[in-house]
Scaffold this active site. Structure first.
Site, PDB file in Angstrom:
ATOM      1  N   ASP A  35      28.234 -13.703  97.778  1.00  0.00           N
ATOM      2  CA  ASP A  35      29.500 -13.886  97.062  1.00  0.00           C
ATOM      3  C   ASP A  35      29.264 -13.896  95.548  1.00  0.00           C
ATOM      4  O   ASP A  35      28.921 -14.933  94.971  1.00  0.00           O
ATOM      5  CB  ASP A  35      30.161 -15.196  97.475  1.00  0.00           C
ATOM      6  CG  ASP A  35      30.737 -15.141  98.878  1.00  0.00           C
ATOM      7  OD1 ASP A  35      31.651 -14.329  99.109  1.00  0.00           O
ATOM      8  OD2 ASP A  35      30.276 -15.905  99.748  1.00  0.00           O
ATOM      9  N   ASP A 181      37.219 -13.017 105.913  1.00  0.00           N
ATOM     10  CA  ASP A 181      36.411 -13.903 105.062  1.00  0.00           C
ATOM     11  C   ASP A 181      37.209 -15.139 104.665  1.00  0.00           C
ATOM     12  O   ASP A 181      38.159 -15.052 103.891  1.00  0.00           O
ATOM     13  CB  ASP A 181      35.974 -13.140 103.808  1.00  0.00           C
ATOM     14  CG  ASP A 181      35.047 -13.953 102.916  1.00  0.00           C
ATOM     15  OD1 ASP A 181      34.778 -15.129 103.238  1.00  0.00           O
ATOM     16  OD2 ASP A 181      34.586 -13.409 101.893  1.00  0.00           O
TER      17      ASP A 181
END
Length: 224
Positions: A35, A181
């Site tokens: 991320d 996600d």
């Protein structure tokens, strides 16, 4: 078979050590979800920490990197990650408004042997990415607001996944993966599967578990 991409967003820096990555690999995660946040597209800045994680992982494991760019300057970060040979790099549709620029990014990644993913925020309709689908490998549907770990899955995003799945089937685009996600755990995983996900990103549910392998098995629906 549902694939699991483990997010490191909730891992504290002092715990991001080779032993952790090795244990996650042996737990049979399919990808490490990196991320990358720039402090502009989202409030948090993880760029340096995630690059260090990605470098370590690329040297010590055989698990592919699933790089998720939550950044404004997409080109800069793609160039930075290409040498690590990630399996896939996903960038946000909301970060790139110009179609010519979008297609250039897609082309550059493909020329470097990297699969292309486009991410959309919870409020972005799938109509925004339909014309791009023939050129990409994955759509990442944010099931939480991007930028923070540990959030609860937004139920309405599952309807978006269902809509996208039906569109892909109808238009013979079933090779394109759908990744969800945010807020994935043993309670929400079944709904994500039923909606049509091929891959899910799970962070704290796995990394905070006492037994990584058991947590991964539960998400995959495998017997203990």
């Amino acid at each position: 078979m549902l694939e699991i991409s483990v997010s490191l967003l909730s891992v504290e820096k002092e715990n991001a050590v080779p032993a952790l990555f090795y244990n996650l690999e042996t737990a049979k995660v399919n990808y490490f979800h990196i991320d990358v946040m720039d402090g502009k597209f989202v409030e948090k800045n993880t760029a340096e920490f995630m690059k260090q994680n990605a470098l370590t992982i690329s040297h010590i494991t055989n698990v592919g990197l699933d790089v998720h760019l939550m950044v404004e300057n997409v080109e800069e970060f793609i160039e930075e990650y290409i040498p690590l040979k990630p399996q896939i790099i996903t960038f946000h549709h909301e970060a790139v408004s110009e179609k010519t620029r979008m297609m250039k990014l897609i082309q550059d990644m493909k020329e470097n042997g990297i699969q292309v993913g486009i991410a959309i925020n919870p409020e972005t309709p799938i109509d925004e990415v339909k014309e791009l689908l023939p050129y990409i490998h994955q759509v990442l549907v944010m099931t939480v607001v991007p930028g923070k770990g540990g959030q609860k899955l937004i139920p309405e995003t599952l309807e978006k996944i269902k809509e996208l799945k039906q569109y892909l089937i109808k238009n013979n685009l079933e090779d394109i993966q759908i990744e969800a996600d945010g807020g994935i755990n043993e309670t929400t995983i079944q709904k994500a599967k039923e909606a049509g996900c091929d891959r899910v990103v799970a962070g704290s549910y796995i990394t905070n578990a006492e037994n990584f392998a058991e947590a991964v098995k539960k998400l995959k629906g495998e017997k203990e």
